[in-house]
Scaffold this active site. Structure first.
Site, PDB file in Angstrom:
ATOM      1  CB  CYS A  78      -5.691   3.330  39.827  1.00 29.50           C
ATOM      2  SG  CYS A  78      -6.561   4.266  38.542  1.00 29.50           S
ATOM      3  CG  HIS A 179      -3.946   7.381  41.676  1.00 25.79           C
ATOM      4  ND1 HIS A 179      -3.025   6.480  41.172  1.00 25.79           N
ATOM      5  CD2 HIS A 179      -4.863   7.569  40.695  1.00 25.79           C
ATOM      6  CE1 HIS A 179      -3.375   6.141  39.944  1.00 25.79           C
ATOM      7  NE2 HIS A 179      -4.484   6.786  39.628  1.00 25.79           N
ATOM      8  CD  GLU A 181      -0.378   6.645  43.732  1.00 26.17           C
ATOM      9  OE1 GLU A 181      -0.544   6.602  42.502  1.00 26.17           O
ATOM     10  OE2 GLU A 181      -1.134   6.072  44.548  1.00 26.17           O
TER      11      GLU A 181
END
Length: 201
Positions: A78, A179, A181
Site C-alpha cells: 500500500c 493489501h 494480507e
C-alpha cells in the site's frame, strides 16, 4: 526471518498476523541490524506519503532500506509500495526512496469515489514469482493515489476509472498497491510466494 519494518506508519499487525497464520517467521522491528540480517523485508504503510517519509527519515532507516532492498526479497505494501518511487505529490512534493522510477499522483477517476476502497481485479502485465499460482484474481484496495511508471516495472494493473498500477517488480523489489494480507486466499498465496522467495535466497 522476514523483518517487518515498524516505523510508526504501517498496518504492521495485520501483516504479522497473516504471516503467523502461514507459519512464516517474521518480526516487527525498527532496528537496523535486524533489517540487515533479515532474509527478507516488508515495508507496510498507511497514511500520507510525506508523513510516512518523514517517519522513515526520523527513524534513520532510509539508507539501510536503499542498501538492503536490492539485495534480498523486499515487499512494499500500500503506502509502503508508493514510497518505493522517486516522488509523491500528496499534499506536497516529497522525495521517496527512489528504488523504482516513477511518481505517485492523485488518481483522476471521473465519477468514481476516492478513496478507492474495495475489491478489484488484477490484470497481469508481466508474470512474476509473487503471482505464482494466483492469476487474475480480485484483491482488496484502499487508496487515493497511484504510481505512474514505465510498464516494464508493472507486473499487474487494475481498472478504477482508468488503468492503475497494482503490482510492481524490479529485481528483488516488489510493491503491492493492494493489501495481500486482507485479500483472502489469493493474498495469502502471494505472501506464501514471497516467503518462498525469501527461503530460496
Amino acid at each position: 526471518m522476514i523483518a517487518i519494518i515498524d516505523y510508526g506508519a504501517g498496518n504492521i499487525f495485520s501483516v504479522k498476523n497473516a504471516l503467523d497464520y502461514l507459519g512464516v517467521k517474521a518480526e516487527l522491528t525498527k532496528d537496523k541490524s535486524d533489517i540487515i540480517n533479515a532474509d527478507g523485508i516488508i515495508l507496510p504503510g498507511v497514511g500520507a506519503f510525506p508523513w510516512a517519509m518523514n517517519k522513515l527519515n526520523e527513524s534513520g532507516l532510509v539508507d539501510v532500506i536503499k542498501e538492503q532492498a536490492p539485495q534480498k526479497p523486499f515487499l512494499g505494501i500500500c503506502l509502503g509500495m508508493q514510497l518505493l518511487f522517486g516522488k509523491g505529490y500528496e499534499f506536497e512534493e516529497t522525495d521517496g526512496l527512489g528504488l523504482i522510477d516513477g511518481e505517485v499522483k492523485l488518481m483522476e477517476t471521473g465519477n468514481l469515489p476516492l478513496p478507492h476502497i474495495g475489491w478489484n481485479k488484477l490484470e497481469i502485465n508481466h508474470d512474476c514469482e509473487f503471482l505464482h499460482g494466483v492469476g487474475e484474481t480480485y484483491v482488496y484496495f484502499v487508496h487515493s493515489y497511484a504510481a505512474e511508471c514505465g510498464s516494464d516495472s508493472v507486473s499487474a494493473y487494475t481498472d478504477y476509472g482508468g488503468k492503475r498500477t497494482a503490482l510492481v517488480n524490479r529485481g528483488t523489489i516488489y510493491g503491492a498497491q493492494f493489501h495481500p494480507e486482507k485479500s483472502g486466499a489469493a493474498g495469502l498465496r502471494m505472501l506464501r510466494n514471497f516467503a518462498d522467495m525469501v527461503n530460496k535466497g
